[in-house]
Design a protein around this motif. Sequence first.
Motif, PDB file in Angstrom:
ATOM      1  N   ALA A  89      -1.357  86.600  26.044  1.00 40.40           N
ATOM      2  CA  ALA A  89      -1.866  87.861  26.600  1.00 40.40           C
ATOM      3  C   ALA A  89      -1.518  87.966  28.086  1.00 40.40           C
ATOM      4  CB  ALA A  89      -3.374  87.950  26.414  1.00 40.40           C
ATOM      5  N   PRO A  90      -1.232  89.187  28.550  1.00 40.19           N
ATOM      6  CA  PRO A  90      -0.940  89.373  29.972  1.00 40.19           C
ATOM      7  C   PRO A  90      -2.152  89.001  30.835  1.00 40.19           C
ATOM      8  CG  PRO A  90      -0.385  91.343  28.709  1.00 40.19           C
ATOM      9  CD  PRO A  90      -1.140  90.432  27.795  1.00 40.19           C
ATOM     10  N   THR A  91      -1.888  88.357  31.950  1.00 33.83           N
ATOM     11  CA  THR A  91      -2.958  87.999  32.882  1.00 33.83           C
ATOM     12  C   THR A  91      -3.348  89.227  33.704  1.00 33.83           C
ATOM     13  OG1 THR A  91      -1.438  87.441  34.670  1.00 33.83           O
ATOM     14  CG2 THR A  91      -2.036  85.649  33.135  1.00 33.83           C
ATOM     15  N   LYS A  92      -4.445  89.124  34.415  1.00 31.59           N
ATOM     16  CA  LYS A  92      -4.884  90.227  35.267  1.00 31.59           C
ATOM     17  C   LYS A  92      -3.801  90.560  36.296  1.00 31.59           C
ATOM     18  CE  LYS A  92      -8.591  91.633  38.386  1.00 31.59           C
ATOM     19  NZ  LYS A  92      -9.858  91.245  39.018  1.00 31.59           N
ATOM     20  N   GLU A  93      -3.196  89.523  36.875  1.00 25.83           N
ATOM     21  CA  GLU A  93      -2.158  89.741  37.889  1.00 25.83           C
ATOM     22  C   GLU A  93      -0.932  90.425  37.286  1.00 25.83           C
ATOM     23  OE1 GLU A  93      -3.875  86.775  37.470  1.00 25.83           O
ATOM     24  OE2 GLU A  93      -5.151  87.316  39.176  1.00 25.83           O
ATOM     25  N   GLU A  94      -0.550  89.994  36.077  1.00 24.87           N
ATOM     26  CA  GLU A  94       0.586  90.637  35.417  1.00 24.87           C
ATOM     27  C   GLU A  94       0.270  92.098  35.120  1.00 24.87           C
ATOM     28  OE1 GLU A  94       2.818  87.151  32.897  1.00 24.87           O
ATOM     29  OE2 GLU A  94       0.882  87.846  32.146  1.00 24.87           O
ATOM     30  N   LEU A  95      -0.920  92.351  34.604  1.00 25.58           N
ATOM     31  CA  LEU A  95      -1.317  93.728  34.291  1.00 25.58           C
ATOM     32  C   LEU A  95      -1.307  94.594  35.541  1.00 25.58           C
ATOM     33  CD1 LEU A  95      -4.146  92.889  31.777  1.00 25.58           C
ATOM     34  CD2 LEU A  95      -2.085  94.206  31.234  1.00 25.58           C
ATOM     35  N   ARG A  96      -1.787  94.054  36.651  1.00 27.21           N
ATOM     36  CA  ARG A  96      -1.785  94.808  37.910  1.00 27.21           C
ATOM     37  C   ARG A  96      -0.346  95.151  38.312  1.00 27.21           C
ATOM     38  NH1 ARG A  96      -5.832  94.538  41.404  1.00 27.21           N
ATOM     39  NH2 ARG A  96      -6.340  92.374  40.939  1.00 27.21           N
ATOM     40  N   SER A  97       0.544  94.190  38.146  1.00 30.22           N
ATOM     41  CA  SER A  97       1.957  94.401  38.462  1.00 30.22           C
ATOM     42  C   SER A  97       2.568  95.479  37.561  1.00 30.22           C
ATOM     43  CB  SER A  97       2.712  93.078  38.298  1.00 30.22           C
ATOM     44  OG  SER A  97       4.095  93.283  38.283  1.00 30.22           O
ATOM     45  N   TYR A  98       2.290  95.397  36.254  1.00 27.31           N
ATOM     46  CA  TYR A  98       2.832  96.392  35.317  1.00 27.31           C
ATOM     47  C   TYR A  98       2.282  97.780  35.636  1.00 27.31           C
ATOM     48  CZ  TYR A  98       3.648  92.100  32.579  1.00 27.31           C
ATOM     49  OH  TYR A  98       3.994  90.846  32.163  1.00 27.31           O
ATOM     50  N   LEU A  99       1.024  97.830  35.992  1.00 28.49           N
ATOM     51  CA  LEU A  99       0.378  99.096  36.340  1.00 28.49           C
ATOM     52  C   LEU A  99       1.075  99.732  37.537  1.00 28.49           C
ATOM     53  CD1 LEU A  99      -2.027 101.050  35.905  1.00 28.49           C
ATOM     54  CD2 LEU A  99      -3.358  99.590  37.435  1.00 28.49           C
ATOM     55  N   GLU A 100       1.312  98.924  38.574  1.00 29.70           N
ATOM     56  CA  GLU A 100       1.986  99.424  39.785  1.00 29.70           C
ATOM     57  C   GLU A 100       3.406  99.873  39.465  1.00 29.70           C
ATOM     58  OE1 GLU A 100       1.598  96.192  42.568  1.00 29.70           O
ATOM     59  OE2 GLU A 100      -0.562  96.533  42.803  1.00 29.70           O
ATOM     60  N   LYS A 101       4.119  99.087  38.669  1.00 25.99           N
ATOM     61  CA  LYS A 101       5.506  99.410  38.332  1.00 25.99           C
ATOM     62  C   LYS A 101       5.613 100.662  37.467  1.00 25.99           C
ATOM     63  CE  LYS A 101       7.242  94.723  38.696  1.00 25.99           C
ATOM     64  NZ  LYS A 101       8.025  93.654  38.089  1.00 25.99           N
ATOM     65  N   SER A 102       4.595 100.902  36.656  1.00 23.12           N
ATOM     66  CA  SER A 102       4.655 102.035  35.722  1.00 23.12           C
ATOM     67  C   SER A 102       4.279 103.355  36.389  1.00 23.12           C
ATOM     68  CB  SER A 102       3.716 101.801  34.538  1.00 23.12           C
ATOM     69  OG  SER A 102       2.366 101.949  34.942  1.00 23.12           O
ATOM     70  N   VAL A 126       9.104  95.763  30.634  1.00 18.45           N
ATOM     71  CA  VAL A 126       9.170  95.538  32.077  1.00 18.45           C
ATOM     72  C   VAL A 126      10.580  95.098  32.447  1.00 18.45           C
ATOM     73  CG1 VAL A 126       8.165  94.294  34.028  1.00 18.45           C
ATOM     74  CG2 VAL A 126       6.794  94.672  31.977  1.00 18.45           C
ATOM     75  N   ARG A 127      11.123  95.755  33.466  1.00 15.55           N
ATOM     76  CA  ARG A 127      12.438  95.364  33.972  1.00 15.55           C
ATOM     77  C   ARG A 127      12.497  95.718  35.445  1.00 15.55           C
ATOM     78  NH1 ARG A 127      18.190  97.378  31.564  1.00 15.55           N
ATOM     79  NH2 ARG A 127      18.989  95.269  31.295  1.00 15.55           N
ATOM     80  N   GLY A 128      12.733  94.714  36.262  1.00 18.40           N
ATOM     81  CA  GLY A 128      12.828  94.949  37.699  1.00 18.40           C
ATOM     82  C   GLY A 128      11.563  95.581  38.244  1.00 18.40           C
ATOM     83  N   PHE A 168      11.665 104.353  27.859  1.00 19.47           N
ATOM     84  CA  PHE A 168      12.398 103.089  27.810  1.00 19.47           C
ATOM     85  C   PHE A 168      13.702 103.208  28.604  1.00 19.47           C
ATOM     86  CE2 PHE A 168      11.069  99.812  24.452  1.00 19.47           C
ATOM     87  CZ  PHE A 168       9.720 100.055  24.646  1.00 19.47           C
ATOM     88  N   GLN A 169      14.378 104.361  28.463  1.00 18.58           N
ATOM     89  CA  GLN A 169      15.640 104.564  29.192  1.00 18.58           C
ATOM     90  C   GLN A 169      15.422 104.525  30.697  1.00 18.58           C
ATOM     91  OE1 GLN A 169      18.777 104.461  28.498  1.00 18.58           O
ATOM     92  NE2 GLN A 169      18.278 104.063  26.370  1.00 18.58           N
ATOM     93  N   LYS A 170      14.307 105.118  31.172  1.00 14.24           N
ATOM     94  CA  LYS A 170      13.999 105.093  32.606  1.00 14.24           C
ATOM     95  C   LYS A 170      13.854 103.650  33.093  1.00 14.24           C
ATOM     96  CE  LYS A 170      11.491 109.472  32.742  1.00 14.24           C
ATOM     97  NZ  LYS A 170      10.155 110.041  32.803  1.00 14.24           N
ATOM     98  N   VAL A 171      13.156 102.835  32.309  1.00 10.36           N
ATOM     99  CA  VAL A 171      12.928 101.437  32.683  1.00 10.36           C
ATOM    100  C   VAL A 171      14.246 100.653  32.635  1.00 10.36           C
ATOM    101  CG1 VAL A 171      11.794  99.274  32.010  1.00 10.36           C
ATOM    102  CG2 VAL A 171      10.514 101.418  31.981  1.00 10.36           C
ATOM    103  N   LEU A 172      15.049 100.924  31.628  1.00 13.45           N
ATOM    104  CA  LEU A 172      16.299 100.185  31.463  1.00 13.45           C
ATOM    105  C   LEU A 172      17.374 100.620  32.460  1.00 13.45           C
ATOM    106  CD1 LEU A 172      16.376 100.173  27.559  1.00 13.45           C
ATOM    107  CD2 LEU A 172      15.787  98.269  29.071  1.00 13.45           C
ATOM    108  N   GLY A 173      17.183 101.824  33.035  1.00 11.94           N
ATOM    109  CA  GLY A 173      18.118 102.317  34.045  1.00 11.94           C
ATOM    110  C   GLY A 173      19.406 102.733  33.407  1.00 11.94           C
TER     111      GLY A 173
END
Length: 118
Positions: free
Chosen positions: A37-50, A99-101, A113-118
């Motif tokens: 499962a994603p950790t709190k820190e990972e989730l925070r990172s994904y949230l910011e990136k999204s 998640v990518r970059g 998905f295309q936006k994330v993959l660039g």
Amino acid sequence: MDTLFIQYPKCGTCRKAKKYLEEQGVAFADRHIVEEAPTKEELRSYLEKSGLDIRKFFNTSGQKYRELGLKDKLKSMSEEEMLDLLATDGMLVKRPILVRGSQATVGFKEEEFQKVLG
């Protein structure tokens, strides 16, 4: 560039998303959302990136979400409390997560998905 695909193998949407990535020839690390499962820190990172609202990270159609009565409880919770809660159980987290970059998205929509993959 490293691409991370977090999913639940029994989830139909996750299987569709994985097939899409494979058809696009995308190399990715595949991670089971319950076993790792994603950790709190990972989730925070994904949230910011999204750039998404944290409520989008909840699996609102999941049994656990309903059992805990989160539809009403989330309204009075802080972002920190929500991150803590999401980190307790991978089944509470909407999936798949890509998640990518500096990009991330939850759920599966080809255009996202295309936006994330660039």
